[in-house]
Design an enzyme around this catalytic site. Structure first.
Site, PDB file in Angstrom:
ATOM      1  N   CYS A  12       0.798  -1.207   0.000  1.00 41.19           N
ATOM      2  CA  CYS A  12       0.000   0.000   0.000  1.00 41.19           C
ATOM      3  C   CYS A  12       0.833   1.259   0.000  1.00 41.19           C
ATOM      4  O   CYS A  12       0.522   2.205  -0.680  1.00 41.19           O
ATOM      5  CB  CYS A  12      -1.015  -0.016   1.113  1.00 41.19           C
ATOM      6  SG  CYS A  12      -0.285  -0.018   2.721  1.00 41.19           S
ATOM      7  N   CYS A  15       2.263   3.488  -2.984  1.00 38.72           N
ATOM      8  CA  CYS A  15       1.009   3.983  -3.528  1.00 38.72           C
ATOM      9  C   CYS A  15       1.095   4.224  -5.023  1.00 38.72           C
ATOM     10  O   CYS A  15       2.084   4.755  -5.519  1.00 38.72           O
ATOM     11  CB  CYS A  15       0.636   5.279  -2.852  1.00 38.72           C
ATOM     12  SG  CYS A  15       0.386   5.038  -1.128  1.00 38.72           S
ATOM     13  N   ASP A 398     -32.082  12.622 -26.402  1.00 39.83           N
ATOM     14  CA  ASP A 398     -32.302  12.853 -27.811  1.00 39.83           C
ATOM     15  C   ASP A 398     -33.646  12.196 -28.119  1.00 39.83           C
ATOM     16  O   ASP A 398     -34.095  11.341 -27.377  1.00 39.83           O
ATOM     17  CB  ASP A 398     -31.165  12.161 -28.576  1.00 39.83           C
ATOM     18  CG  ASP A 398     -31.373  12.199 -30.069  1.00 39.83           C
ATOM     19  OD1 ASP A 398     -31.592  13.294 -30.589  1.00 39.83           O
ATOM     20  OD2 ASP A 398     -31.307  11.131 -30.700  1.00 39.83           O
ATOM     21  N   ASP A 589     -28.316   8.381 -29.489  1.00 36.40           N
ATOM     22  CA  ASP A 589     -27.999   7.160 -30.222  1.00 36.40           C
ATOM     23  C   ASP A 589     -26.877   7.366 -31.219  1.00 36.40           C
ATOM     24  O   ASP A 589     -26.492   6.452 -31.928  1.00 36.40           O
ATOM     25  CB  ASP A 589     -29.240   6.624 -30.935  1.00 36.40           C
ATOM     26  CG  ASP A 589     -29.706   7.568 -32.031  1.00 36.40           C
ATOM     27  OD1 ASP A 589     -29.264   8.737 -32.030  1.00 36.40           O
ATOM     28  OD2 ASP A 589     -30.512   7.155 -32.871  1.00 36.40           O
ATOM     29  N   ASP A 593     -26.004  13.182 -33.157  1.00 38.28           N
ATOM     30  CA  ASP A 593     -25.778  13.774 -31.836  1.00 38.28           C
ATOM     31  C   ASP A 593     -24.419  13.410 -31.223  1.00 38.28           C
ATOM     32  O   ASP A 593     -24.169  13.686 -30.062  1.00 38.28           O
ATOM     33  CB  ASP A 593     -26.928  13.477 -30.871  1.00 38.28           C
ATOM     34  CG  ASP A 593     -27.250  12.007 -30.792  1.00 38.28           C
ATOM     35  OD1 ASP A 593     -26.364  11.204 -31.092  1.00 38.28           O
ATOM     36  OD2 ASP A 593     -28.394  11.683 -30.436  1.00 38.28           O
TER      37      ASP A 593
HETATM   38  P1  ADP Z   1     -33.225  13.804 -33.443  1.00 39.61           P
HETATM   39  O1  ADP Z   1     -32.500  14.965 -32.941  1.00 39.61           O
HETATM   40  O2  ADP Z   1     -34.642  13.773 -32.988  1.00 39.61           O
HETATM   41  O3  ADP Z   1     -32.559  12.496 -33.171  1.00 39.61           O
HETATM   42  P2  ADP Z   1     -32.139  14.180 -36.136  1.00 39.61           P
HETATM   43  O4  ADP Z   1     -31.227  15.266 -35.744  1.00 39.61           O
HETATM   44  O5  ADP Z   1     -31.558  12.873 -36.487  1.00 39.61           O
HETATM   45  O6  ADP Z   1     -33.302  13.970 -35.055  1.00 39.61           O
HETATM   46  O7  ADP Z   1     -32.975  14.663 -37.398  1.00 39.61           O
HETATM   47  C1  ADP Z   1     -33.673  15.868 -37.331  1.00 39.61           C
HETATM   48  C2  ADP Z   1     -34.578  16.092 -38.476  1.00 39.61           C
HETATM   49  O8  ADP Z   1     -33.832  16.311 -39.651  1.00 39.61           O
HETATM   50  C3  ADP Z   1     -35.494  14.938 -38.799  1.00 39.61           C
HETATM   51  O9  ADP Z   1     -36.645  14.968 -38.038  1.00 39.61           O
HETATM   52  C4  ADP Z   1     -35.753  15.150 -40.268  1.00 39.61           C
HETATM   53  O10 ADP Z   1     -36.788  16.074 -40.421  1.00 39.61           O
HETATM   54  C5  ADP Z   1     -34.475  15.760 -40.769  1.00 39.61           C
HETATM   55  N1  ADP Z   1     -33.589  14.777 -41.380  1.00 39.61           N
HETATM   56  C6  ADP Z   1     -32.402  14.351 -40.919  1.00 39.61           C
HETATM   57  N2  ADP Z   1     -31.853  13.456 -41.738  1.00 39.61           N
HETATM   58  C7  ADP Z   1     -32.719  13.263 -42.739  1.00 39.61           C
HETATM   59  C8  ADP Z   1     -32.736  12.443 -43.901  1.00 39.61           C
HETATM   60  N3  ADP Z   1     -31.756  11.592 -44.196  1.00 39.61           N
HETATM   61  N4  ADP Z   1     -33.819  12.541 -44.711  1.00 39.61           N
HETATM   62  C9  ADP Z   1     -34.818  13.376 -44.432  1.00 39.61           C
HETATM   63  N5  ADP Z   1     -34.853  14.164 -43.357  1.00 39.61           N
HETATM   64  C10 ADP Z   1     -33.831  14.122 -42.522  1.00 39.61           C
HETATM   65 MG    MG Z   2     -31.181  10.910 -32.966  1.00 36.20          MG
END
Ligand code: ADP
Ligand code: MG
Length: 703
Positions: A12, A15, A398, A589, A593
């Site tokens: 110990c 350390c 999100d 997810d 984001d």
């Molecule tokens: P969240 O923040 O709810 O997870 P996103 O940031 O992934 O949603 O997407 C936000 C918005 O952008 C969607 O609701 C959609 O309107 C638009 N969007 C994002 N990517 C696409 C895509 N590939 N095709 C059409 N719309 C999209």
């Molecule tokens: Mg999302």
């Protein structure tokens, strides 16, 4: 280059923190971290001359404390055997010591010299090891080493003719060391066995023949057979047969997973009744089970603030106690008090001068907490995050893919008089064919016809907005209202609580499709559980429009929401709402984001469906995609943190009391060493409680 050096017996006082400093001083070392629990020093050194640098590091370690040995993995077994033999010898010596001491004790006072000699022999029988290490460490310039302090205290006691005292202190000290070592290694094993999710072998099927092989020899694409009751050895896909699998070791959920041909199964699942033939999809190194184990093991490398504080405290504690001891021995006698009496009190101080109990129990508690969390399907990437999680005051979710399933259903397709419904759906599906967004995948699925990607060119995706592409040679824009506004396209905004994907061709508005997402089963429960934990502010960030956000927030009982946020906007918003000294957790997810996950105090990602980037960028990974697990994560963290604080306060108070009693002459060396050893044991036992976390079965009752 990175290297893990396995160590034996970190005592110990050796350390971890001090040792770390010493390693960092070696030329060419970029970073170093010593983990007390897994007994590993991890170093990162410059690539040039790496071998020499690691050689110097090893030298520095043995020079730092000669009782630490470097264990060659190939010699681990031999080393363990050697330790065992040494233990037996020590025990024999201790028995001999007792006999010598007893004989000496019953000799009449008239045979003083014989008595003294026998006592000294008894003393050396228990103390030789400590004295030896102390002497060796002094040569290396390590003076305030616990072996040395124990030696000084007991030799002082011998000089004062407190024979029994001197022997008893060494005796108890040795027993304490043995018990501590045993307790720590037992708990180390117990905690690790929580993670015994890895199979030992795989049944490889080659040319119709089956044989057991080691996991490391199995390659991607190989065929393996999994029999009833066996652990799934590697992530694989079922190609024949079906069976139900117990997934609890990986997900912490007792739900069974039913796998049929085509199902992906993860290493660590336990097969139920059926026999299945599978194609391996990841090598041992990349398999889920290995990744989990690696994550948990390396999690102790980044340390919690409390842990760092304790290491600092430990660094100062010993010199201060020793300093006071010196003052006690010198000052009162100057004013005419008995030198013998005060010398004895000073020596007692030395006995309590090791912060062992703290140094052992704090990292052990954190490690136990990490293990408990992992068993519940929550991977925490560093002990520092346990602390932060425990103090989280705000949780932000999100929306898409986190609170909702992200399996969009197309509920309506609308076309203006310039187009037809079929064309609108077709163009949108073509535009989305390259996107990984959940919206895109759902629409392509709904479209159901094969898409000839040769008709798609100039594809660009605008995160959080949509996509731009040339479809069949015409410039198309597919996305949310923001995107159409950005292109100055005239259109009628739909505002009825559904996600709307608009389509414009050659700058002209053509129509839209409405898509609907479903809430995850446990989203509501997750928010209720967080409220029950006293978290006042649970809200949502989304890139979706205001009316969808409002609807979802209302249904779930969220405290607030922020809509129409682009990925950068989410980071910005986070900075806006963050108050000073407040810990915020963001759960996402990883689709649009990842930047927030990386910038927030505690980024929590969904491990099952989340992208690899999300898992990379986050600090906590939920193996199942259940938002409810956020509450579990916070509960484990709080429990662990509480145990750490309990241990620290308890140890500090008892030590302080013993020191005061010793200074006043109310406690002898006996009591001091007893308190010290006992304290360490109690603290270790308390640490292990962190392992016992059971998740709540928090079913929400609808009112
Ligand atoms: P969240 O923040 O709810 O997870 P996103 O940031 O992934 O949603 O997407 C936000 C918005 O952008 C969607 O609701 C959609 O309107 C638009 N969007 C994002 N990517 C696409 C895509 N590939 N095709 C059409 N719309 C999209
Ligand atoms: Mg999302």
């Amino acid at each position: 280059m990175k290297k893990d050096i396995k160590l034996s017996r970190i005592h110990c006082a050796g350390c971890a923190e001090n040792l770390e400093d010493k390693i960092r001083e070696v030329d060419g070392v970029l970073s170093a971290s010593v983990d007390f629990v897994s007994k590993v020093a991890s170093v990162e050194v410059e690539n040039k001359g790496a071998k020499e640098i690691i050689g110097s590091v090893e030298k520095a370690i043995t020079k730092f404390d000669s009782s630490i040995k470097i264990v060659d993995t190939s010699e681990e077994e031999k080393e363990a055997r050697r330790e065992k033999v040494k233990k037996i010898v020590d025990l024999a010596f201790m028995c001999a010591c007792v006999i010598f001491a007893l004989v000496a004790y019953f000799l009449p006072q008239s045979m003083f010299w014989l008595k003294a000699v026998l006592f000294v022999v008894a003393y050396f029988l228990v103390a030789y090891d400590v004295l030896y290490v102390a002497a060796k460490n002094i040569f290396h310039g390590k003076v305030l080493d616990e072996n040395f302090l124990m030696s000084v205290a007991t030799i002082g006691a011998l000089a004062l003719q407190e024979w029994i005292e001197a022997i008893a202190v060494m005796f108890l000290y040795n027993i304490g060391e043995m018990l501590e070592e045993a307790a720590v290694s037992k708990s180390r094993k117990r905690i690790k066995s929580l993670l015994s999710i890895k199979a030992e072998f795989a049944n490889l099927v080659e040319n119709g023949e089956e044989r057991q092989v080691e996991l490391s020899t199995v390659k991607v694409g190989d065929i393996i057979r999994i029999k009833p009751g066996e652990k799934v050895p590697l992530d694989c896909e079922i190609i024949e047969g079906n069976s139900s699998f117990n997934t609890s070791a990986i997900t912490g959920e007792s739900k069974e997973f039913f796998g049929t041909v085509g199902s992906q199964i993860l290493s660590g699942y336990i097969n139920g009744e059926g026999v299945v033939l599978c194609k391996v999809v990841s090598s041992e190194k990349d398999s889920t089970a290995s990744k989990i184990i690696e994550l948990v093991e390396s999690a102790t490398k980044t340390k919690a603030k409390t842990e760092k504080f304790i290491s600092k405290f430990a660094k100062w504690y010993t010199p201060i106690v020793v300093g006071i001891a010196v003052l006690l021995a010198v000052i009162p006698p100057i004013f005419g008090a008995s030198f013998m009496v005060w010398l004895y009190r000073a020596l007692t101080f030395l006995v309590v001068s090791c912060p062992c109990a703290l140094v052992i129990s704090v990292p052990l508690s954190y490690f136990a907490g990490l293990g408990a969390a992992a068993r519940n399907g929550v991977l925490i990437k560093g002990t520092g995050f346990i602390e932060k999680l425990a103090n989280v005051r705000k949780v932000i979710f999100d929306k898409t893919g986190t609170l909702t399933n992200g399996n969009f259903e197309v509920t309506k397709v609308f076309a203006t008089d310039k187009s037809s419904e079929d064309e609108v759906l077709e163009l949108i599906a073509y535009a989305e064919s390259f996107s990984n967004h959940r919206i895109a995948k759902s629409i392509v699925k709904k479209y159901a016809k094969t898409i000839n990607t040769a008709w798609v060119s100039g594809y660009t995706e605008l995160a959080g907005m949509g996509v731009e592409a040339e479809l069949f040679g015409e410039k198309c824009v597919v996305g949310n209202a923001e995107l159409l506004k950005k292109h100055n396209i005239q259109f009628d905004e739909v505002d009825d609580g559904f996600t709307t994907i608009y389509l414009a061709k050659n700058g002209e508005y053509m129509g839209y499709c409405l898509i609907e997402d479903t809430l995850k089963e446990d989203s509501k429960e997750a928010i209720k559980l967080l409220k029950d934990l006293g978290i006042k502010n649970v809200c949502m960030f989304t890139g979706d429009n205001e009316s969808v956000a409002k609807k979802v927030a209302g249904e779930l009982g969220l405290d607030g929401y922020y809509a129409s946020l682009l990925p950068d906007g989410k980071v910005q918003k986070l900075a806006d709402i963050k108050q000073k000294n407040e810990n915020i957790a963001f759960v996402g997810d990883g689709i649009n984001d990842a930047p927030v996950l990386a910038s927030v105090d505690v980024g929590i990602s969904m491990g099952g469906v989340g992208s690899d980037i999300a898992i990379e960028a986050s600090d906590v990974v939920l193996m199942t995609d259940q938002p409810r697990k956020v509450a579990d994560a916070i509960s484990v963290a709080r429990k662990t943190h509480k145990i750490v604080i309990e241990n620290i306060s308890f140890i500090v108070i008892v030590k302080a009391v013993v020191l005061v009693l010793s200074a006043l002459g109310l406690s002898g060396m006996w009591l001091a060493i007893f308190a010290d050893v006992g304290l360490a044991m109690l603290a270790i036992l308390n640490s292990l409680r962190a392992m016992l976390f059971k998740k709540k079965d928090g079913k929400v009752k609808d009112k």
